[in-house]
Design an enzyme around this catalytic site. Sequence first.
Site, PDB file in Angstrom:
ATOM      1  N   ARG A  92     -12.308  25.590 162.640  1.00  0.00           N
ATOM      2  CA  ARG A  92     -13.642  25.727 163.227  1.00  0.00           C
ATOM      3  C   ARG A  92     -13.727  24.861 164.486  1.00  0.00           C
ATOM      4  O   ARG A  92     -13.023  23.862 164.621  1.00  0.00           O
ATOM      5  CB  ARG A  92     -14.659  25.260 162.187  1.00  0.00           C
ATOM      6  CG  ARG A  92     -16.099  25.478 162.603  1.00  0.00           C
ATOM      7  CD  ARG A  92     -16.864  25.988 161.442  1.00  0.00           C
ATOM      8  NE  ARG A  92     -18.301  25.871 161.602  1.00  0.00           N
ATOM      9  CZ  ARG A  92     -19.081  26.855 162.066  1.00  0.00           C
ATOM     10  NH1 ARG A  92     -18.559  27.998 162.453  1.00  0.00           N
ATOM     11  NH2 ARG A  92     -20.383  26.700 162.127  1.00  0.00           N
ATOM     12  N   THR A 367     -20.026  37.296 163.975  1.00  0.00           N
ATOM     13  CA  THR A 367     -18.940  36.745 163.158  1.00  0.00           C
ATOM     14  C   THR A 367     -18.197  37.954 162.593  1.00  0.00           C
ATOM     15  O   THR A 367     -18.718  39.061 162.596  1.00  0.00           O
ATOM     16  CB  THR A 367     -19.475  35.845 162.019  1.00  0.00           C
ATOM     17  OG1 THR A 367     -20.230  34.789 162.589  1.00  0.00           O
ATOM     18  CG2 THR A 367     -18.372  35.267 161.138  1.00  0.00           C
ATOM     19  N   THR A 385     -15.320  33.444 164.242  1.00  0.00           N
ATOM     20  CA  THR A 385     -16.563  33.761 164.935  1.00  0.00           C
ATOM     21  C   THR A 385     -16.681  33.105 166.303  1.00  0.00           C
ATOM     22  O   THR A 385     -16.014  32.101 166.586  1.00  0.00           O
ATOM     23  CB  THR A 385     -17.753  33.280 164.058  1.00  0.00           C
ATOM     24  OG1 THR A 385     -18.982  33.674 164.653  1.00  0.00           O
ATOM     25  CG2 THR A 385     -17.768  31.786 163.865  1.00  0.00           C
ATOM     26  N   ASN A 387     -19.973  32.717 166.905  1.00  0.00           N
ATOM     27  CA  ASN A 387     -21.337  32.450 166.451  1.00  0.00           C
ATOM     28  C   ASN A 387     -22.230  33.632 166.800  1.00  0.00           C
ATOM     29  O   ASN A 387     -22.205  34.638 166.114  1.00  0.00           O
ATOM     30  CB  ASN A 387     -21.889  31.126 166.975  1.00  0.00           C
ATOM     31  CG  ASN A 387     -23.143  30.725 166.197  1.00  0.00           C
ATOM     32  OD1 ASN A 387     -23.327  31.181 165.062  1.00  0.00           O
ATOM     33  ND2 ASN A 387     -23.990  29.916 166.769  1.00  0.00           N
ATOM     34  N   ASP A 409     -24.787  25.893 165.662  1.00  0.00           N
ATOM     35  CA  ASP A 409     -24.689  25.778 164.203  1.00  0.00           C
ATOM     36  C   ASP A 409     -24.904  24.338 163.738  1.00  0.00           C
ATOM     37  O   ASP A 409     -25.021  24.074 162.544  1.00  0.00           O
ATOM     38  CB  ASP A 409     -23.343  26.312 163.692  1.00  0.00           C
ATOM     39  CG  ASP A 409     -23.444  27.784 163.293  1.00  0.00           C
ATOM     40  OD1 ASP A 409     -24.572  28.318 163.271  1.00  0.00           O
ATOM     41  OD2 ASP A 409     -22.404  28.402 163.002  1.00  0.00           O
ATOM     42  N   SER A 438     -21.082  25.541 158.540  1.00  0.00           N
ATOM     43  CA  SER A 438     -20.904  26.999 158.604  1.00  0.00           C
ATOM     44  C   SER A 438     -21.378  27.654 157.314  1.00  0.00           C
ATOM     45  O   SER A 438     -21.419  27.018 156.262  1.00  0.00           O
ATOM     46  CB  SER A 438     -19.423  27.310 158.807  1.00  0.00           C
ATOM     47  OG  SER A 438     -19.209  28.698 158.751  1.00  0.00           O
ATOM     48  N   SER A 439     -21.693  28.939 157.415  1.00  0.00           N
ATOM     49  CA  SER A 439     -21.966  29.731 156.208  1.00  0.00           C
ATOM     50  C   SER A 439     -20.779  30.616 155.851  1.00  0.00           C
ATOM     51  O   SER A 439     -20.809  31.301 154.827  1.00  0.00           O
ATOM     52  CB  SER A 439     -23.193  30.618 156.419  1.00  0.00           C
ATOM     53  OG  SER A 439     -24.338  29.832 156.621  1.00  0.00           O
ATOM     54  N   GLY A 459     -22.515  37.336 159.215  1.00  0.00           N
ATOM     55  CA  GLY A 459     -23.963  37.471 159.016  1.00  0.00           C
ATOM     56  C   GLY A 459     -24.716  36.158 158.953  1.00  0.00           C
ATOM     57  O   GLY A 459     -25.771  36.108 158.306  1.00  0.00           O
ATOM     58  N   GLY A 460     -24.185  35.080 159.586  1.00  0.00           N
ATOM     59  CA  GLY A 460     -24.918  33.807 159.538  1.00  0.00           C
ATOM     60  C   GLY A 460     -25.190  33.446 158.076  1.00  0.00           C
ATOM     61  O   GLY A 460     -24.342  33.657 157.203  1.00  0.00           O
TER      62      GLY A 460
HETATM   63  N1  GLY Z   1     -21.546  30.869 163.067  1.00  0.00           N
HETATM   64  C1  GLY Z   1     -21.922  31.329 161.788  1.00  0.00           C
HETATM   65  C2  GLY Z   1     -21.446  30.435 160.709  1.00  0.00           C
HETATM   66  O1  GLY Z   1     -20.436  29.785 160.859  1.00  0.00           O
HETATM   67  O2  GLY Z   1     -22.071  30.334 159.703  1.00  0.00           O
END
Ligand code: GLY
Length: 554
Positions: A92, A367, A385, A387, A409, A438-439, A459-460
């Site tokens: 990341r 993403t 991603t 983002n 984020d 992150s999600s 999808g965030g």
């Molecule tokens: N950028 C979306 C995530 O990492 O959750």
Amino acid sequence: MRRTLVLLLFAAAMPVWAAQPVRARHGMVVTRERHATGVGLKVLQAGGNAVDAAVAVGFALAVTHPSAGNIGGGGFMLVRLADGQTTFIDFRERAPGAASRNMYLDAAGKATEDSTVGYRASGVPGTVRGLEYASRKYGKKPWAELLHPAAELASKGFALSYGQAQGLRSSARGLSRFPESNRIFLKGGKFYEPGEVLVQADLGRTLERIARLGSQDFYEGETARLLAQDMKEHGGLITLGDLKQYAAIERKPMTGTYRGYTIVTSPPPSSGGVGILQMLGVLEGTGYEKAGAGSASVVHYMTEAMRRYFAERSEHLGDPDFVKVPLSSLLDPNYIRKLRASIDPERATPSREIHAAKFNGRESNETTHYSVADGDGNIAIVTYTLNGGYGSKVTATGLGFLLNNEMDDFAPKPGEANMYGLIQGEANAIQPRKTPLSSMVPTIVMKDGKPLLALGSPGGPTIINSVLEVIVNVLDFGMNVQDAVNWPRFHHQWLPDELRMEPGYSPDTVALLEKRGYTVKRVNAQGEVAAIRFNNEWLEGAADPRTEGTAEGH
Ligand code: GLY
């Protein structure tokens, strides 16, 4: 009479409404974009393993799915090798050395758009280092061989699909602000039509250099030099020093159990793994599944589990190298029992009774996730991603790749909503070199020591709930993997206190939920799951019909 009996027997074995996954025995690739799927499949057919194919797909998507595929962003790879070893590669983005807690606040203390658009929105990209790390340690094919298909797709071009052309056109407002993005992705403002060929010559040259010189080029060589210079000229923060010190981090995956299944999932800085494990823990033993998939009662129980987890997320989750994330408390069986007991079986719990905070929310579905399995039993699944769609909208001058806006984020202003409407606290405040929360949650489900399901989604914040829903669709509702992916989804993230539901739930079900106290908001599509089910000797690939994704096996 006999005919009826046959039909009934058939229906019991395989419901007539079942959608079929793609089945193969020796390898499976599921991605969001057909060229990238084809690249991965060819690597497997040429004797590459799942990690090799995942690396090649990562570079291919950077060309053919520029809204999220990337070399200017970052992500997570979850690997399970045939010998049973599991690992997690965190590549990341990290905050540049010059980043600071209030860097996105104006003089009045108000959050600006700088965390989402333009040069200042980018964290130090991790994709090239991460894919190289995976390739060196777990792959077997030569690095250059894995990059060539992507370099060729960029330099020779590929015909845009309807969705790809439409995606570019619908992001014109942001992309047109930056000359290189306007030139490359919007044809100088004239727009690409479906079927037209998109050539990305600069990106092709960048990928060829990386193929020849490895990640050294991106972090210390010509690419690094050009990127740092571009940043400097446009007020960005990323320096040569930031690039040089970037390292992918190999972490231990999180594991937990649910009804006899083992869940192998993503550790912090993902907030997803602990979420999946806590929510499954809350559901286990409620008997919620007896009401049947799609019923108001099932949606109710799952939503209450989601609401409770997202309240925790806002408070406790952040980069584990900077803050103490209380994983064992969040997953403590006694605590989970308390959470379960706090659910009223008939009524929604208002979010204000769980925590209080303000909200204002927008959401992006960008993403991307892809899943690969080879015939030897290796699995490599990746969510990565930029983002937001097309990231910061900036294309690095002379390099041809889009840069992320991952700094959003972080909590640009702790206690206020970010781009996804997520309220986040001090644990996720900006600090130099820190990783934003992150999600993304690539996840593998095991049964009796063998893989059963591998999946993930973009999808965030909806990522976590989409993955949860597909898991329970398979484990609790007995759906085949394609039905499980197709099934209508829903999302609750504590704040705003609203239940977002895709089309596909009947007006009666929605009315029942409203009667229980939910504010239901109808939304279009949630997530883009790419899943593989391991069904005895068969690999079953399911791309998401919400997208132009494909599954291909051999
Ligand atoms: N950028 C979306 C995530 O990492 O959750």
